[in-house]
Design an enzyme around this catalytic site. Structure first.
Site, PDB file in Angstrom:
ATOM      1  N   HIS A   6      11.680  -1.102 -13.569  1.00 22.29           N
ATOM      2  CA  HIS A   6      11.427  -2.538 -13.696  1.00 22.29           C
ATOM      3  C   HIS A   6      11.498  -3.156 -12.309  1.00 22.29           C
ATOM      4  CE1 HIS A   6      12.458  -6.690 -15.650  1.00 22.29           C
ATOM      5  NE2 HIS A   6      11.404  -6.720 -14.867  1.00 22.29           N
ATOM      6  N   HIS A  42       0.823  -1.223   0.000  1.00 24.30           N
ATOM      7  CA  HIS A  42       0.000   0.000   0.000  1.00 24.30           C
ATOM      8  C   HIS A  42       0.852   1.267   0.000  1.00 24.30           C
ATOM      9  CE1 HIS A  42       0.970   1.010   4.155  1.00 24.30           C
ATOM     10  NE2 HIS A  42       1.054  -0.300   4.319  1.00 24.30           N
TER      11      HIS A  42
HETATM   12  O1  JB3 Z   1      13.431 -12.081 -16.384  1.00 28.67           O
HETATM   13  C1  JB3 Z   1      12.363 -12.032 -16.962  1.00 28.67           C
HETATM   14  C2  JB3 Z   1      11.129 -12.608 -16.361  1.00 28.67           C
HETATM   15  N1  JB3 Z   1      12.222 -11.461 -18.152  1.00 28.67           N
HETATM   16  C3  JB3 Z   1      13.312 -10.828 -18.848  1.00 28.67           C
HETATM   17  C4  JB3 Z   1      12.852  -9.523 -19.427  1.00 28.67           C
HETATM   18  C5  JB3 Z   1      12.324  -8.580 -18.378  1.00 28.67           C
HETATM   19  O2  JB3 Z   1      13.918  -8.909 -20.122  1.00 28.67           O
HETATM   20  C6  JB3 Z   1      13.823 -11.728 -19.956  1.00 28.67           C
HETATM   21  O3  JB3 Z   1      14.248 -12.963 -19.400  1.00 28.67           O
HETATM   22  C7  JB3 Z   1      14.948 -11.053 -20.701  1.00 28.67           C
HETATM   23  O4  JB3 Z   1      16.045 -10.873 -19.858  1.00 28.67           O
HETATM   24  C8  JB3 Z   1      14.458  -9.704 -21.174  1.00 28.67           C
HETATM   25  O5  JB3 Z   1      13.428  -9.982 -22.092  1.00 28.67           O
HETATM   26  P1  JB3 Z   1      13.617  -9.566 -23.615  1.00 28.67           P
HETATM   27  O6  JB3 Z   1      13.877  -8.127 -23.704  1.00 28.67           O
HETATM   28  O7  JB3 Z   1      12.505 -10.151 -24.382  1.00 28.67           O
HETATM   29  O8  JB3 Z   1      14.981 -10.309 -23.962  1.00 28.67           O
HETATM   30  P2  JB3 Z   1      15.450 -10.911 -25.357  1.00 28.67           P
HETATM   31  O9  JB3 Z   1      14.955 -12.315 -25.425  1.00 28.67           O
HETATM   32  O10 JB3 Z   1      16.879 -10.626 -25.479  1.00 28.67           O
HETATM   33  O11 JB3 Z   1      14.662 -10.128 -26.482  1.00 28.67           O
HETATM   34  C9  JB3 Z   1      14.839  -8.762 -26.709  1.00 28.67           C
HETATM   35  C10 JB3 Z   1      14.396  -8.554 -28.151  1.00 28.67           C
HETATM   36  O12 JB3 Z   1      14.238  -7.173 -28.387  1.00 28.67           O
HETATM   37  C11 JB3 Z   1      15.441  -9.082 -29.132  1.00 28.67           C
HETATM   38  O13 JB3 Z   1      14.847  -9.950 -30.063  1.00 28.67           O
HETATM   39  C12 JB3 Z   1      15.969  -7.822 -29.769  1.00 28.67           C
HETATM   40  O14 JB3 Z   1      16.304  -8.018 -31.145  1.00 28.67           O
HETATM   41  C13 JB3 Z   1      14.816  -6.880 -29.631  1.00 28.67           C
HETATM   42  N2  JB3 Z   1      15.241  -5.482 -29.634  1.00 28.67           N
HETATM   43  C14 JB3 Z   1      16.358  -4.967 -29.093  1.00 28.67           C
HETATM   44  N3  JB3 Z   1      16.400  -3.633 -29.352  1.00 28.67           N
HETATM   45  C15 JB3 Z   1      14.533  -4.521 -30.238  1.00 28.67           C
HETATM   46  C16 JB3 Z   1      15.263  -3.346 -30.066  1.00 28.67           C
HETATM   47  N4  JB3 Z   1      13.351  -4.581 -30.908  1.00 28.67           N
HETATM   48  C17 JB3 Z   1      12.893  -3.420 -31.425  1.00 28.67           C
HETATM   49  N5  JB3 Z   1      11.715  -3.412 -32.071  1.00 28.67           N
HETATM   50  N6  JB3 Z   1      13.566  -2.231 -31.293  1.00 28.67           N
HETATM   51  C18 JB3 Z   1      14.754  -2.153 -30.626  1.00 28.67           C
HETATM   52  O15 JB3 Z   1      15.329  -1.071 -30.519  1.00 28.67           O
END
Ligand code: JB3
Length: 213
Positions: free
Chosen positions: A154, A145
């Site tokens: 985050h 609360h």
């Molecule tokens: O720990 C938990 C429960 N979740 C984590 C989350 C909070 O952060 C997770 O385990 C990961 O550590 C992270 O999730 P995320 O960001 O989905 O991680 P990753 O699997 O690396 O995917 C990030 C995606 O964002 C990649 O496919 C990148 O290519 C993409 N990306 C990075 N920069 C982008 C950009 N996509 C767009 N559209 N624009 C960008 O600038």
């Protein structure tokens, strides 16, 4: 079959996006138009959602395709600056960034959650708390609360904020961290996973441990 659901575009096609896709689908309000992510081939499907290209498509998606909702599907593992930048980019174009709340999140009627907030499964936000724009309250995290959590924050899975805590914008509260009652955490602070925070933390600090130092 055309649906009368509003369309939404997701930036990012990784793990965080997969979690959000399920939340969006469970809400039944939006139809997911596609994923923007330079890492993947156009046409690849992620959780059944097609990758349609990169962020340079955003203006056309807004102006030509009249898709006005965007979701920041990129998570963060310590630094929230990319999420902030993407949020500001889509807002500058004119997109709305709906808050996304898992149906199994427990959200008090008297709390206030802002645009772009993402509340995952089993997260809890208790009475009179405030959650700022583009902030993630991740799986099972608890905001008790009268807390005030700033924008672009985050709160990682399982983290716990006791009553009357303050978290400044851009801060990152690691998985399973515990913040005791009334603590003030500044801006752009990183709290390590599993830490126990018993004192106020100044802006830009990086702390960890029990007690966190
Ligand atoms: O720990 C938990 C429960 N979740 C984590 C989350 C909070 O952060 C997770 O385990 C990961 O550590 C992270 O999730 P995320 O960001 O989905 O991680 P990753 O699997 O690396 O995917 C990030 C995606 O964002 C990649 O496919 C990148 O290519 C993409 N990306 C990075 N920069 C982008 C950009 N996509 C767009 N559209 N624009 C960008 O600038």
């Amino acid at each position: 079959m055309t649906t009368d659901k509003e369309k939404i575009i997701i930036l990012g096609g990784g793990g965080h996006a997969k979690v959000l896709i399920e939340i969006i689908r469970s809400g039944g309000i939006f139809e997911i138009a596609g994923i923007l992510d330079a890492r993947f081939e156009k046409g690849l499907k992620i959780s059944g959602v097609p990758v349609i290209g990169k962020d340079d498509l955003l203006p056309g998606i807004f102006e030509r395709d009249r898709i006005i909702n965007a979701c920041i599907g990129v998570g963060s593992t310590r630094d929230n600056s990319l999420r902030r930048a993407l949020y500001e980019k889509v807002k500058q174009i004119g997109f709305s960034v709906p808050s996304l709340v898992h149906p199994k999140a427990v959200v008090s009627a008297s709390c206030r959650i802002s645009e772009g907030t993402q509340l995952m499964a089993s997260s809890v936000v208790q009475p009179c708390s405030f959650i700022g724009e583009n902030t993630i309250i991740n799986t099972g995290a608890i905001i008790d609360h009268d807390c005030n959590v700033g924008r672009h924050v985050h709160i990682c899975p399982g983290a716990v904020l006791s009553g009357e805590c303050l978290v400044g914008e851009g801060s990152f509260i690691g998985t399973g961290a515990t913040i005791v009652n009334g603590i003030k955490i500044g801006k752009n602070v990183t709290i390590g996973a599993g830490s126990v925070v018993v004192n106020d933390i100044a802006d830009d600090s990086v702390v960890k441990g029990v007690p966190a130092r």
